[in-house]
Enzyme design. Sequence first.
Site, PDB file in Angstrom:
ATOM      1  N   ARG A  74       2.630  -4.329  -8.345  1.00  0.00           N
ATOM      2  CA  ARG A  74       1.706  -4.254  -7.228  1.00  0.00           C
ATOM      3  C   ARG A  74       0.435  -5.025  -7.578  1.00  0.00           C
ATOM      4  O   ARG A  74       0.041  -5.092  -8.741  1.00  0.00           O
ATOM      5  CB  ARG A  74       1.351  -2.798  -6.902  1.00  0.00           C
ATOM      6  CG  ARG A  74       2.499  -2.023  -6.275  1.00  0.00           C
ATOM      7  CD  ARG A  74       2.107  -0.606  -5.916  1.00  0.00           C
ATOM      8  NE  ARG A  74       1.839   0.202  -7.084  1.00  0.00           N
ATOM      9  CZ  ARG A  74       0.647   0.424  -7.613  1.00  0.00           C
ATOM     10  NH1 ARG A  74      -0.435  -0.064  -7.038  1.00  0.00           N
ATOM     11  NH2 ARG A  74       0.502   1.155  -8.691  1.00  0.00           N
ATOM     12  N   TYR A 215       7.736  -8.290  -4.439  1.00  0.00           N
ATOM     13  CA  TYR A 215       7.986  -7.224  -5.419  1.00  0.00           C
ATOM     14  C   TYR A 215       7.584  -5.833  -4.922  1.00  0.00           C
ATOM     15  O   TYR A 215       6.479  -5.635  -4.396  1.00  0.00           O
ATOM     16  CB  TYR A 215       7.208  -7.509  -6.709  1.00  0.00           C
ATOM     17  CG  TYR A 215       7.841  -6.852  -7.930  1.00  0.00           C
ATOM     18  CD1 TYR A 215       8.818  -7.521  -8.668  1.00  0.00           C
ATOM     19  CD2 TYR A 215       7.496  -5.575  -8.318  1.00  0.00           C
ATOM     20  CE1 TYR A 215       9.424  -6.929  -9.768  1.00  0.00           C
ATOM     21  CE2 TYR A 215       8.092  -4.969  -9.425  1.00  0.00           C
ATOM     22  CZ  TYR A 215       9.053  -5.655 -10.142  1.00  0.00           C
ATOM     23  OH  TYR A 215       9.654  -5.069 -11.232  1.00  0.00           O
ATOM     24  N   GLY A 216       8.440  -4.864  -5.147  1.00  0.00           N
ATOM     25  CA  GLY A 216       8.149  -3.434  -4.998  1.00  0.00           C
ATOM     26  C   GLY A 216       7.228  -3.063  -3.860  1.00  0.00           C
ATOM     27  O   GLY A 216       7.437  -3.452  -2.708  1.00  0.00           O
ATOM     28  N   LYS A 224       4.539   2.338  -0.398  1.00  0.00           N
ATOM     29  CA  LYS A 224       3.099   2.542  -0.624  1.00  0.00           C
ATOM     30  C   LYS A 224       2.298   2.245   0.638  1.00  0.00           C
ATOM     31  O   LYS A 224       1.324   2.927   0.941  1.00  0.00           O
ATOM     32  CB  LYS A 224       2.627   1.656  -1.767  1.00  0.00           C
ATOM     33  CG  LYS A 224       3.382   1.872  -3.066  1.00  0.00           C
ATOM     34  CD  LYS A 224       3.252   3.286  -3.551  1.00  0.00           C
ATOM     35  CE  LYS A 224       3.975   3.501  -4.861  1.00  0.00           C
ATOM     36  NZ  LYS A 224       3.888   4.879  -5.326  1.00  0.00           N
ATOM     37  N   HIS A 244       0.774  11.096  -3.254  1.00  0.00           N
ATOM     38  CA  HIS A 244       1.557  10.399  -4.285  1.00  0.00           C
ATOM     39  C   HIS A 244       2.098  11.465  -5.236  1.00  0.00           C
ATOM     40  O   HIS A 244       1.609  11.617  -6.352  1.00  0.00           O
ATOM     41  CB  HIS A 244       0.613   9.421  -4.996  1.00  0.00           C
ATOM     42  CG  HIS A 244       1.289   8.439  -5.898  1.00  0.00           C
ATOM     43  ND1 HIS A 244       0.650   7.827  -6.949  1.00  0.00           N
ATOM     44  CD2 HIS A 244       2.558   7.953  -5.918  1.00  0.00           C
ATOM     45  CE1 HIS A 244       1.471   6.995  -7.551  1.00  0.00           C
ATOM     46  NE2 HIS A 244       2.646   7.062  -6.958  1.00  0.00           N
ATOM     47  N   SER A 266       0.869   5.908 -11.353  1.00  0.00           N
ATOM     48  CA  SER A 266       2.109   5.152 -11.497  1.00  0.00           C
ATOM     49  C   SER A 266       2.472   5.009 -12.976  1.00  0.00           C
ATOM     50  O   SER A 266       1.593   4.787 -13.816  1.00  0.00           O
ATOM     51  CB  SER A 266       1.916   3.755 -10.900  1.00  0.00           C
ATOM     52  OG  SER A 266       1.411   3.889  -9.588  1.00  0.00           O
ATOM     53  N   CYS A 268       3.537   7.184 -15.133  1.00  0.00           N
ATOM     54  CA  CYS A 268       3.110   8.274 -16.032  1.00  0.00           C
ATOM     55  C   CYS A 268       4.153   9.378 -16.081  1.00  0.00           C
ATOM     56  O   CYS A 268       3.835  10.532 -16.409  1.00  0.00           O
ATOM     57  CB  CYS A 268       1.784   8.860 -15.576  1.00  0.00           C
ATOM     58  SG  CYS A 268       0.392   7.801 -15.955  1.00  0.00           S
ATOM     59  N   THR A 271       8.959  10.251 -12.280  1.00  0.00           N
ATOM     60  CA  THR A 271      10.416  10.288 -12.079  1.00  0.00           C
ATOM     61  C   THR A 271      11.058  11.195 -13.132  1.00  0.00           C
ATOM     62  O   THR A 271      11.979  11.952 -12.836  1.00  0.00           O
ATOM     63  CB  THR A 271      11.000   8.863 -12.108  1.00  0.00           C
ATOM     64  OG1 THR A 271      10.304   8.093 -11.119  1.00  0.00           O
ATOM     65  CG2 THR A 271      12.483   8.840 -11.804  1.00  0.00           C
ATOM     66  N   ASP A 291       8.270  10.473  -5.786  1.00  0.00           N
ATOM     67  CA  ASP A 291       7.070   9.628  -5.671  1.00  0.00           C
ATOM     68  C   ASP A 291       6.108  10.022  -4.551  1.00  0.00           C
ATOM     69  O   ASP A 291       4.910   9.885  -4.720  1.00  0.00           O
ATOM     70  CB  ASP A 291       7.507   8.164  -5.458  1.00  0.00           C
ATOM     71  CG  ASP A 291       6.394   7.171  -5.732  1.00  0.00           C
ATOM     72  OD1 ASP A 291       5.648   7.375  -6.706  1.00  0.00           O
ATOM     73  OD2 ASP A 291       6.257   6.199  -4.975  1.00  0.00           O
ATOM     74  N   ASN A 381       7.217  -3.366 -16.299  1.00  0.00           N
ATOM     75  CA  ASN A 381       7.323  -2.757 -14.963  1.00  0.00           C
ATOM     76  C   ASN A 381       8.666  -3.098 -14.313  1.00  0.00           C
ATOM     77  O   ASN A 381       8.785  -3.153 -13.097  1.00  0.00           O
ATOM     78  CB  ASN A 381       6.159  -3.227 -14.076  1.00  0.00           C
ATOM     79  CG  ASN A 381       6.046  -2.417 -12.783  1.00  0.00           C
ATOM     80  OD1 ASN A 381       6.233  -1.200 -12.779  1.00  0.00           O
ATOM     81  ND2 ASN A 381       5.754  -3.087 -11.679  1.00  0.00           N
ATOM     82  N   ARG A 383      12.275  -2.443 -12.832  1.00  0.00           N
ATOM     83  CA  ARG A 383      12.571  -1.295 -11.972  1.00  0.00           C
ATOM     84  C   ARG A 383      14.064  -1.153 -11.694  1.00  0.00           C
ATOM     85  O   ARG A 383      14.808  -2.128 -11.738  1.00  0.00           O
ATOM     86  CB  ARG A 383      11.855  -1.469 -10.622  1.00  0.00           C
ATOM     87  CG  ARG A 383      10.333  -1.516 -10.720  1.00  0.00           C
ATOM     88  CD  ARG A 383       9.756  -0.133 -10.873  1.00  0.00           C
ATOM     89  NE  ARG A 383       8.303  -0.156 -10.958  1.00  0.00           N
ATOM     90  CZ  ARG A 383       7.528   0.820 -10.466  1.00  0.00           C
ATOM     91  NH1 ARG A 383       8.058   1.867  -9.874  1.00  0.00           N
ATOM     92  NH2 ARG A 383       6.225   0.766 -10.607  1.00  0.00           N
ATOM     93  N   ARG A 414      -2.519  10.231 -18.148  1.00  0.00           N
ATOM     94  CA  ARG A 414      -2.359   9.988 -19.596  1.00  0.00           C
ATOM     95  C   ARG A 414      -3.715  10.094 -20.256  1.00  0.00           C
ATOM     96  O   ARG A 414      -4.591   9.268 -19.979  1.00  0.00           O
ATOM     97  CB  ARG A 414      -1.929   8.534 -19.835  1.00  0.00           C
ATOM     98  CG  ARG A 414      -0.525   8.246 -19.586  1.00  0.00           C
ATOM     99  CD  ARG A 414      -0.259   6.747 -19.786  1.00  0.00           C
ATOM    100  NE  ARG A 414       1.072   6.501 -19.292  1.00  0.00           N
ATOM    101  CZ  ARG A 414       2.151   6.530 -20.054  1.00  0.00           C
ATOM    102  NH1 ARG A 414       2.060   6.711 -21.352  1.00  0.00           N
ATOM    103  NH2 ARG A 414       3.348   6.358 -19.520  1.00  0.00           N
ATOM    104  N   ASN A 511       8.830  19.974 -20.917  1.00  0.00           N
ATOM    105  CA  ASN A 511       7.746  20.247 -19.964  1.00  0.00           C
ATOM    106  C   ASN A 511       8.070  21.460 -19.093  1.00  0.00           C
ATOM    107  O   ASN A 511       7.165  22.073 -18.501  1.00  0.00           O
ATOM    108  CB  ASN A 511       7.470  19.014 -19.095  1.00  0.00           C
ATOM    109  CG  ASN A 511       6.862  17.885 -19.916  1.00  0.00           C
ATOM    110  OD1 ASN A 511       6.286  18.139 -20.983  1.00  0.00           O
ATOM    111  ND2 ASN A 511       6.992  16.652 -19.453  1.00  0.00           N
TER     112      ASN A 511
HETATM  113  C1  OXD Z   1       4.086   3.006  -8.164  1.00  0.00           C
HETATM  114  C2  OXD Z   1       5.480   3.135  -7.716  1.00  0.00           C
HETATM  115  O1  OXD Z   1       3.658   1.907  -8.568  1.00  0.00           O
HETATM  116  O2  OXD Z   1       5.882   4.253  -7.385  1.00  0.00           O
HETATM  117  O3  OXD Z   1       3.377   4.019  -8.103  1.00  0.00           O
HETATM  118  O4  OXD Z   1       6.201   2.124  -7.634  1.00  0.00           O
HETATM  119 MN    MN Z   2       4.337   5.716  -7.272  1.00  0.00          MN
END
Ligand code: OXD
Ligand code: MN
Length: 599
Positions: A74, A215-216, A224, A244, A266, A268, A271, A291, A381, A383, A414, A511
């Site tokens: 992004r 991209y994405g 987004k 988010h 993103s 972190c 998923t 997400d 990054n 995917r 983080r 976790n």
């Molecule tokens: C992000 C994504 O960048 O979910 O947050 O792709």
């Molecule tokens: Mn995201």
Amino acid sequence: MSTATLDSIKHPKLKAWIEECAAMCTPDEIVVCDGTQAEYDRLTKLMIDVGMATPLPKRPGSVLFRSDPSDVARVEDRTYIASKTKDAAGPTNNWIDPEELKVIMRAKYKGCMKGRTMYVIPFSMGPIGSDIAKVGIELTDSPYVVTNMHIMTRVGTKVVEQLGTDGEYIPCLHSIGAPLEAGQKDSSWPCAPIEDKYISHFPEERLIWSYGSGYGGNALLGKKCLALRIASSVGKQEGWMAEHMLILRLTDPKGKQYHIAAAFPSACGKTNLAMLQPTIAGCKCECIGDDIAWMKVGADGRLYAINPEAGFFGVAPGTSYDSNPMAMDSIKENAIFTNCLLTDDGDVWWEEMDGEPPAHGIDWKGKEWTPGNGEKGAHPNARFTAPAAQCPVICADWEDPKGVAIDIFVFGGRRASTVPLVAEAYSFDHGVFMGSTAASETTAANIGSVGNLRRDPMAMLPFCGYNMGDYFQHWIDMGDKLGDKAPKCFYVNWFRKSPDGKWLWPGFGDNARVLKWMCERVDGKVAGKETCFGTVPEATDIDLSGLDVPAEDMAELLSVEPAVWAKEVAGIEEHFAKFGDKLPARLASQLDELKKRIG
Ligand code: OXD
Ligand code: MN
């Protein structure tokens, strides 16, 4: 593939908009997508035939793409909120006057689809026909976008039927910004240079214009752009929330269900948490979304969440049978991979995948790769795109249009130091304060430097479509509306390190131990220790059965140092100062409370 033409569209306003965009972008042809498997297969074959996509014999129905090295994430610097006033976009967004932006972008769009096909993608965010769902229409000249949208949203003729002759839709115009002259050879990832990319949102018109990137989140406009930036602004107006956040269900040994919505920046581990497999006996976790959450107050006064998406667009590097077996099982077939390494036996690989790295492969830049040659095999990054239905732990009712009632909100990021493993907020307002001051070290999900600390309120910094001060107020208003039915708020930090730089907490499936403590807090079953940051567990209240974390590491993980927090306050004050008089008074008083607790 559908050969449906514009004549199949019976919605005069929609048809006129498509015709207007076509007149500006001048594609060679227009195809209305029907969302069928046949369409997906035909487009995939087309991309294989021209060398854009590589089939992966090891993963049936799957292909690999390599993007242009300038188009790998992004582009927050090139992302705009074009509201009428700068104040409406607020201090955290790039603002530009909508009319000025349209002049710039119309010049870019002029003739931009020459030599290409304009695909009309009718898509629904949320189950088609549900009253929470919203319809979007994306026009794009990228077949890669079409196949990804097939997975990530619900695409098809049914959406057009549902719109009828006058239904509401969110227009989303996308072009990769690379017209093709007659006889010109196409590149395998056509796009525009970085300075020509524009990811633009017009919240007052509920309109999205994206140019120059394939991209994405820059190009799959349902994600987004629509489901967060435009939807957050619509949610503010209509009294609901677009966040988010992942959504998961935890079922305790007695069969009691808890629904958790968690916001992390993103890359972190959203998923991973969404598909977490508990390492403690008796607890079961299932995934609803990884997400985005759309949440509305239900008739019973509780907050109900749906996942508006239909697939996962997950970060590949770091995903393994160790870190996220359920994601690995979700991508065995029918998946799209972008910027991963291609192995010699026709599979994909990325850093930190299980086992030994392959002895040889083709890296994400298309170059020969061997371990230790100094290059990453996969882009950080890189995917995978995979249907949510392929996840072995997707909830059976994940598509229930009613959604699930949220019990717990989790914020996090983080942080190598300062922030404990977990803390509970003292009140909903305090939870909003925790979320609004969340900070995290930056990752590769955005183009820019990695590892710097930035405040990322509710993980929405890049995704809030309006003034973030108003957004904070919206959170407070939602808390007031929900009253004692509001979810309980927690803050977590899986990433704390010892002074010598070692991870203190194992993370991943472990976790669940922290989630279990949260559920016990919700039920009033365990006490906690009050600190200036929030209520943290006694080390003995976290179920550590079968886990070997030394007592001194647990003590460090749960420690909250007032002296360190006194320094943190300066950063929070600087952050809050950006919002001027838009900062809700109740957040300013939360800051005062924190200072008092620090003493
Ligand atoms: C992000 C994504 O960048 O979910 O947050 O792709
Ligand atoms: Mn995201």
